[in-house]
Design an enzyme around this catalytic site. Sequence first.
Site, PDB file in Angstrom:
ATOM      1  N   SER A  51      11.883  -8.457  -2.316  1.00 28.52           N
ATOM      2  CA  SER A  51      11.135  -7.895  -1.188  1.00 28.52           C
ATOM      3  C   SER A  51       9.695  -7.568  -1.583  1.00 28.52           C
ATOM      4  CB  SER A  51      11.841  -6.599  -0.768  1.00 28.52           C
ATOM      5  OG  SER A  51      11.662  -6.331   0.589  1.00 28.52           O
ATOM      6  N   PRO A  52       8.758  -7.636  -0.625  1.00 21.79           N
ATOM      7  CA  PRO A  52       7.394  -7.206  -0.940  1.00 21.79           C
ATOM      8  C   PRO A  52       7.373  -5.719  -1.281  1.00 21.79           C
ATOM      9  CG  PRO A  52       7.650  -7.590   1.430  1.00 21.79           C
ATOM     10  CD  PRO A  52       8.910  -8.055   0.767  1.00 21.79           C
ATOM     11  N   CYS A  80       4.539  -2.722  -2.365  1.00 15.75           N
ATOM     12  CA  CYS A  80       3.198  -2.219  -2.655  1.00 15.75           C
ATOM     13  C   CYS A  80       3.183  -1.626  -4.058  1.00 15.75           C
ATOM     14  CB  CYS A  80       2.827  -1.084  -1.698  1.00 15.75           C
ATOM     15  SG  CYS A  80       2.493  -1.624  -0.042  1.00 15.75           S
ATOM     16  N   GLN A 101       2.917 -11.400   1.742  1.00 15.34           N
ATOM     17  CA  GLN A 101       2.959 -10.709   3.037  1.00 15.34           C
ATOM     18  C   GLN A 101       1.553 -10.239   3.395  1.00 15.34           C
ATOM     19  OE1 GLN A 101       4.551  -6.623   3.252  1.00 15.34           O
ATOM     20  NE2 GLN A 101       6.047  -7.408   4.699  1.00 15.34           N
ATOM     21  N   TYR A 159       3.001  -0.174  10.788  1.00 19.47           N
ATOM     22  CA  TYR A 159       1.634  -0.654  10.574  1.00 19.47           C
ATOM     23  C   TYR A 159       1.101  -1.292  11.864  1.00 19.47           C
ATOM     24  CZ  TYR A 159       2.793   0.643   5.840  1.00 19.47           C
ATOM     25  OH  TYR A 159       3.187   1.376   4.750  1.00 19.47           O
ATOM     26  N   ARG A 215       8.092  -9.963   9.130  1.00 25.24           N
ATOM     27  CA  ARG A 215       8.948  -8.795   8.925  1.00 25.24           C
ATOM     28  C   ARG A 215       8.749  -7.857  10.104  1.00 25.24           C
ATOM     29  NH1 ARG A 215      10.195  -5.043   3.672  1.00 25.24           N
ATOM     30  NH2 ARG A 215      11.749  -6.650   3.385  1.00 25.24           N
ATOM     31  N   ARG A 263      14.272  -2.146  -4.286  1.00 19.88           N
ATOM     32  CA  ARG A 263      14.591  -1.272  -5.416  1.00 19.88           C
ATOM     33  C   ARG A 263      15.660  -1.874  -6.321  1.00 19.88           C
ATOM     34  NH1 ARG A 263      15.321   3.636  -1.413  1.00 19.88           N
ATOM     35  NH2 ARG A 263      16.082   1.833  -0.254  1.00 19.88           N
TER      36      ARG A 263
HETATM   37  C1  LIG Z   1       7.770   0.679  -4.164  1.00 18.22           C
HETATM   38  C2  LIG Z   1       8.021   0.074  -2.811  1.00 18.22           C
HETATM   39  C3  LIG Z   1       7.000  -0.604  -2.171  1.00 18.22           C
HETATM   40  C4  LIG Z   1       7.224  -1.215  -0.923  1.00 18.22           C
HETATM   41  N1  LIG Z   1       6.227  -1.956  -0.344  1.00 18.22           N
HETATM   42  C5  LIG Z   1       6.503  -2.713   0.743  1.00 18.22           C
HETATM   43  C6  LIG Z   1       5.585  -3.676   1.217  1.00 18.22           C
HETATM   44  O1  LIG Z   1       4.539  -3.920   0.616  1.00 18.22           O
HETATM   45  N2  LIG Z   1       5.912  -4.347   2.339  1.00 18.22           N
HETATM   46  C7  LIG Z   1       7.099  -4.165   2.985  1.00 18.22           C
HETATM   47  O2  LIG Z   1       7.358  -4.805   4.002  1.00 18.22           O
HETATM   48  N3  LIG Z   1       8.008  -3.278   2.530  1.00 18.22           N
HETATM   49  C8  LIG Z   1       7.752  -2.586   1.416  1.00 18.22           C
HETATM   50  N4  LIG Z   1       8.695  -1.738   0.905  1.00 18.22           N
HETATM   51  C9  LIG Z   1      10.000  -1.704   1.530  1.00 18.22           C
HETATM   52  C10 LIG Z   1      10.920  -2.694   0.813  1.00 18.22           C
HETATM   53  O3  LIG Z   1      10.412  -4.004   0.861  1.00 18.22           O
HETATM   54  C11 LIG Z   1      12.345  -2.663   1.391  1.00 18.22           C
HETATM   55  O4  LIG Z   1      12.296  -3.091   2.724  1.00 18.22           O
HETATM   56  C12 LIG Z   1      12.962  -1.272   1.302  1.00 18.22           C
HETATM   57  O5  LIG Z   1      12.689  -0.666   0.043  1.00 18.22           O
HETATM   58  C13 LIG Z   1      14.475  -1.335   1.502  1.00 18.22           C
HETATM   59  O6  LIG Z   1      15.057  -2.218   0.565  1.00 18.22           O
HETATM   60  P1  LIG Z   1      15.799  -1.659  -0.783  1.00 18.22           P
HETATM   61  O7  LIG Z   1      16.886  -0.735  -0.314  1.00 18.22           O
HETATM   62  O8  LIG Z   1      16.336  -2.931  -1.415  1.00 18.22           O
HETATM   63  O9  LIG Z   1      14.797  -0.969  -1.628  1.00 18.22           O
HETATM   64  C14 LIG Z   1       8.493  -1.107  -0.307  1.00 18.22           C
HETATM   65  C15 LIG Z   1       9.500  -0.393  -0.955  1.00 18.22           C
HETATM   66  C16 LIG Z   1       9.299   0.164  -2.196  1.00 18.22           C
HETATM   67  C17 LIG Z   1      10.429   0.868  -2.888  1.00 18.22           C
END
Ligand SMILES: Cc1cc2nc3c(=O)[nH]c(=O)nc-3n(C[C@H](O)[C@H](O)[C@H](O)COP(=O)(O)O)c2cc1C
Length: 369
Positions: free
Chosen positions: A23-24, A26, A101, A183, A231, A325
């Site tokens: 996943s993307p 930041c 993204q 956003y 997304r 994560r």
């Molecule tokens: C450190 C961090 C940065 C993230 N940055 C983005 C991002 O740049 N773009 C986005 O769409 N979601 C972002 N997310 C959300 C994740 O892509 C994901 O949708 C969310 O963490 C749920 O998935 P997970 O349970 O596998 O962590 C971010 C999440 C984390 C933990």
Amino acid sequence: MASALFSPIKFRGLELANRIVVSPMCQYNSEDGSANDWHLMHLGQFSLGAAALVMTEMTNVSPEGRITHKCAGMYSDANEAALKRVVDFCRKYGVAKLGVQLAHAGRKGSTQPPAAGGQPLKPEEGAYETIAPSALPYAPGWHTPRAMTKADIERIVDAFAESTKRVLRIGYDLVELHGGHGYLFHQFLSPLSNRRTDEYGGSLENRMRFPLQTFAAMRAAWPAERPMGVRISATDWVEGGWNIEESVVFSRELKKLGCDYVDCSSGALDPRQQLPLAPGYQVPFAERIRKEAGIPTIAVGLITSPRQCEEIVSSGKADMVCLARGAMWNPRFAWHAAEELGAEAPYAPKYMACHPKLRPQIFPNRKVG
Ligand SMILES: Cc1cc2nc3c(=O)[nH]c(=O)nc-3n(C[C@H](O)[C@H](O)[C@H](O)COP(=O)(O)O)c2cc1C
């Protein structure tokens, strides 16, 4: 039975070896939008084979579109050159396909990075003007954005098209529009943040207009043989907000414009949201959009185990699974999942030596090193 998770999937000219996406994420580690050595580490580790597709973090099309001063950007030649260095590095040593993204934070911009508190910037910290569909702050005490004029809307559509051309020159396999997480595009979609009375507000058709115009401009700048996705936040989790029914309609419209998949996240538009956090809690959105809009979907959110991933894909709830994560925790997730499910995942050649099937053969004969 063969693993569905490890079956290939094709989007236009892009063949992905399995259904796992990083996943993307930041990183809040860019300088004036430009990537640096940290991104070699962050994206490089995943490109060795954590997933078929590795997404680069939310990369913003203009300086004021960043959440923080440390966010990634794609608005200058320097940004383009810096990210090209990272992508070239990942290609040289890695095996994953690479996507990026593109985004604009709208009223959620001009804040501190989360590790510094995530609060709105004060003037002495370099606060900058934010823009949004309407002059409504995200939460009490946050910056009140300036309501966008039609000239602003045209400027942002052009900025997305220009950034798309930049990431094409960098050589990405796929580009995604960030339409969720509160956003800018989500702010236009949701009636909670969009109170406009012109053709960009009010009816669902009007609220979708700017996101769809932007997607169309990006699609025109991106080659037909390369895939594009969006997304979304499938619901605001707030009464009277954006919801799954509207997400289905939006996904159908995106499909008509040449969108290849919808990545189904949720929330983050309004602090009043009530999230029912549980493993796979957003998967039902991916399932419903896939069935009702007839478009491939990606499921994301609290997806952590190989068998959970296999179940989501094999039962037709989503075409792919996306881990954030879980991928940070285990950057070799796909290799381990393949072992558990009796399948194969691509390995970077230099790391082939650790493959469980090859380990017993190599070491007794001292054929390495
Ligand atoms: C450190 C961090 C940065 C993230 N940055 C983005 C991002 O740049 N773009 C986005 O769409 N979601 C972002 N997310 C959300 C994740 O892509 C994901 O949708 C969310 O963490 C749920 O998935 P997970 O349970 O596998 O962590 C971010 C999440 C984390 C933990």
